[in-house]
Design an enzyme around this catalytic site. Sequence first.
Site, PDB file in Angstrom:
ATOM      1  N   ASP A  80      -6.161  -0.515  -0.944  1.00  0.00           N
ATOM      2  CA  ASP A  80      -6.975  -1.445  -1.725  1.00  0.00           C
ATOM      3  C   ASP A  80      -8.252  -1.869  -1.028  1.00  0.00           C
ATOM      4  O   ASP A  80      -8.388  -1.781   0.200  1.00  0.00           O
ATOM      5  CB  ASP A  80      -6.171  -2.715  -2.014  1.00  0.00           C
ATOM      6  CG  ASP A  80      -6.005  -3.586  -0.753  1.00  0.00           C
ATOM      7  OD1 ASP A  80      -5.474  -3.060   0.250  1.00  0.00           O
ATOM      8  OD2 ASP A  80      -6.443  -4.754  -0.776  1.00  0.00           O
ATOM      9  N   GLY A 116       0.767  -1.243   0.000  1.00  0.00           N
ATOM     10  CA  GLY A 116       0.000   0.000   0.000  1.00  0.00           C
ATOM     11  C   GLY A 116       0.795   1.289   0.000  1.00  0.00           C
ATOM     12  O   GLY A 116       0.318   2.317  -0.464  1.00  0.00           O
ATOM     13  N   ASP A 118      -4.469   2.470  11.108  1.00  0.00           N
ATOM     14  CA  ASP A 118      -5.858   2.203  11.455  1.00  0.00           C
ATOM     15  C   ASP A 118      -5.884   1.821  12.941  1.00  0.00           C
ATOM     16  O   ASP A 118      -5.821   2.700  13.798  1.00  0.00           O
ATOM     17  CB  ASP A 118      -6.357   1.096  10.522  1.00  0.00           C
ATOM     18  CG  ASP A 118      -7.844   0.835  10.640  1.00  0.00           C
ATOM     19  OD1 ASP A 118      -8.592   1.765  10.932  1.00  0.00           O
ATOM     20  OD2 ASP A 118      -8.253  -0.323  10.433  1.00  0.00           O
ATOM     21  N   PHE A 135     -13.926   3.411   4.759  1.00  0.00           N
ATOM     22  CA  PHE A 135     -13.011   2.463   4.129  1.00  0.00           C
ATOM     23  C   PHE A 135     -12.390   3.137   2.916  1.00  0.00           C
ATOM     24  O   PHE A 135     -13.011   3.361   1.889  1.00  0.00           O
ATOM     25  CB  PHE A 135     -13.684   1.139   3.737  1.00  0.00           C
ATOM     26  CG  PHE A 135     -12.643   0.110   3.463  1.00  0.00           C
ATOM     27  CD1 PHE A 135     -12.101  -0.642   4.499  1.00  0.00           C
ATOM     28  CD2 PHE A 135     -12.130  -0.053   2.182  1.00  0.00           C
ATOM     29  CE1 PHE A 135     -11.066  -1.544   4.253  1.00  0.00           C
ATOM     30  CE2 PHE A 135     -11.098  -0.948   1.931  1.00  0.00           C
ATOM     31  CZ  PHE A 135     -10.574  -1.699   2.971  1.00  0.00           C
ATOM     32  N   ILE A 136     -11.126   3.481   3.089  1.00  0.00           N
ATOM     33  CA  ILE A 136     -10.410   4.288   2.108  1.00  0.00           C
ATOM     34  C   ILE A 136      -9.819   3.415   0.997  1.00  0.00           C
ATOM     35  O   ILE A 136      -9.305   2.334   1.263  1.00  0.00           O
ATOM     36  CB  ILE A 136      -9.248   5.032   2.818  1.00  0.00           C
ATOM     37  CG1 ILE A 136      -9.741   5.807   4.059  1.00  0.00           C
ATOM     38  CG2 ILE A 136      -8.508   5.933   1.848  1.00  0.00           C
ATOM     39  CD1 ILE A 136     -10.580   7.007   3.785  1.00  0.00           C
ATOM     40  N   GLU A 161       4.270   4.320   5.571  1.00  0.00           N
ATOM     41  CA  GLU A 161       3.051   3.503   5.647  1.00  0.00           C
ATOM     42  C   GLU A 161       1.910   4.184   4.897  1.00  0.00           C
ATOM     43  O   GLU A 161       1.903   5.401   4.742  1.00  0.00           O
ATOM     44  CB  GLU A 161       2.714   3.309   7.137  1.00  0.00           C
ATOM     45  CG  GLU A 161       1.445   2.574   7.455  1.00  0.00           C
ATOM     46  CD  GLU A 161       1.432   1.117   7.003  1.00  0.00           C
ATOM     47  OE1 GLU A 161       1.617   0.862   5.802  1.00  0.00           O
ATOM     48  OE2 GLU A 161       1.209   0.237   7.851  1.00  0.00           O
TER      49      GLU A 161
HETATM   50  P1  IMP Z   1      -3.729  -1.518  11.291  1.00  0.00           P
HETATM   51  O1  IMP Z   1      -2.775  -2.592  11.708  1.00  0.00           O
HETATM   52  O2  IMP Z   1      -5.129  -1.819  11.774  1.00  0.00           O
HETATM   53  O3  IMP Z   1      -3.287  -0.140  11.679  1.00  0.00           O
HETATM   54  O4  IMP Z   1      -3.881  -1.531   9.721  1.00  0.00           O
HETATM   55  C1  IMP Z   1      -2.979  -2.143   8.915  1.00  0.00           C
HETATM   56  C2  IMP Z   1      -3.322  -2.107   7.456  1.00  0.00           C
HETATM   57  O5  IMP Z   1      -4.710  -2.294   7.193  1.00  0.00           O
HETATM   58  C3  IMP Z   1      -2.986  -0.817   6.772  1.00  0.00           C
HETATM   59  O6  IMP Z   1      -1.609  -0.675   6.537  1.00  0.00           O
HETATM   60  C4  IMP Z   1      -3.764  -0.981   5.489  1.00  0.00           C
HETATM   61  O7  IMP Z   1      -3.042  -1.788   4.599  1.00  0.00           O
HETATM   62  C5  IMP Z   1      -5.023  -1.692   5.970  1.00  0.00           C
HETATM   63  N1  IMP Z   1      -6.124  -0.722   6.132  1.00  0.00           N
HETATM   64  C6  IMP Z   1      -6.558  -0.138   7.256  1.00  0.00           C
HETATM   65  N2  IMP Z   1      -7.571   0.722   7.015  1.00  0.00           N
HETATM   66  C7  IMP Z   1      -7.776   0.684   5.678  1.00  0.00           C
HETATM   67  C8  IMP Z   1      -8.691   1.378   4.787  1.00  0.00           C
HETATM   68  O8  IMP Z   1      -9.519   2.218   5.166  1.00  0.00           O
HETATM   69  N3  IMP Z   1      -8.582   1.054   3.462  1.00  0.00           N
HETATM   70  C9  IMP Z   1      -7.681   0.157   2.982  1.00  0.00           C
HETATM   71  N4  IMP Z   1      -6.809  -0.491   3.773  1.00  0.00           N
HETATM   72  C10 IMP Z   1      -6.859  -0.237   5.110  1.00  0.00           C
HETATM   73 MG    MG Z   2      -0.544  -1.417   4.682  1.00  0.00          MG
END
Ligand code: IMP
Ligand code: MG
Length: 176
Positions: free
Chosen positions: A160, A45, A104, A153-154, A100
């Site tokens: 993606d 990403g 999230d 959801f981005i 990054e």
């Molecule tokens: P985290 O560990 O929950 O902070 O999220 C890890 C990964 O989830 C991010 O690096 C993204 O690849 C994916 N992710 C989190 N939120 C979104 C979103 O809104 N759209 C797409 N991918 C997301």
């Molecule tokens: Mg990621």
Amino acid sequence: MAVKEIKGKILFTQEDIWKRAKELGEQITCDYAGKELILIGTLRGAVPWMADIMKHIDLDLEIDFVSASSYGSGTISSGEVKIKKDIELEISGKEVLIIEDIIDTGNTLKALKDYFYIKKPNSVKICTLLDKPSRRTADVKGDYIGFEVPDLFIVGYGLDFDQKYRNLPYISYLEE
Ligand code: IMP
Ligand code: MG
């Protein structure tokens, strides 16, 4: 569940992102002057954001990539990370800046930071394109943040849904 489609508005255009990359790149250039900086992009990403930000950092830096996924999910903060592709450069004694796409829950980055610290770098900081602070469960924060986003959801600009939409040249979101 209804088929998801991109119906969301454009949140940030390519021009918005490039402008922000310039601002943050200049700040990073000042902050890391005289130091040995390594940018570590998270696959897949962060690739478009990494390409933008690195061009605005006026230092003799090195770049590498990591592919990781955190164990566990949901609201449980996990201290473990599964490394699917490790870095190849030596980071001991150097300054690591993780690039990054979005923070999230923060689980992945928290685990990744802990993992990199085992390799004895001088510092590990985070430069993220997007920050979704409303969803944070892990104790981690971005040091350089492109934009804050609400709990949507981005997609686009590397982000993606089911591996699609990474190539959109703007940031949008999905609606049911
Ligand atoms: P985290 O560990 O929950 O902070 O999220 C890890 C990964 O989830 C991010 O690096 C993204 O690849 C994916 N992710 C989190 N939120 C979104 C979103 O809104 N759209 C797409 N991918 C997301
Ligand atoms: Mg990621």
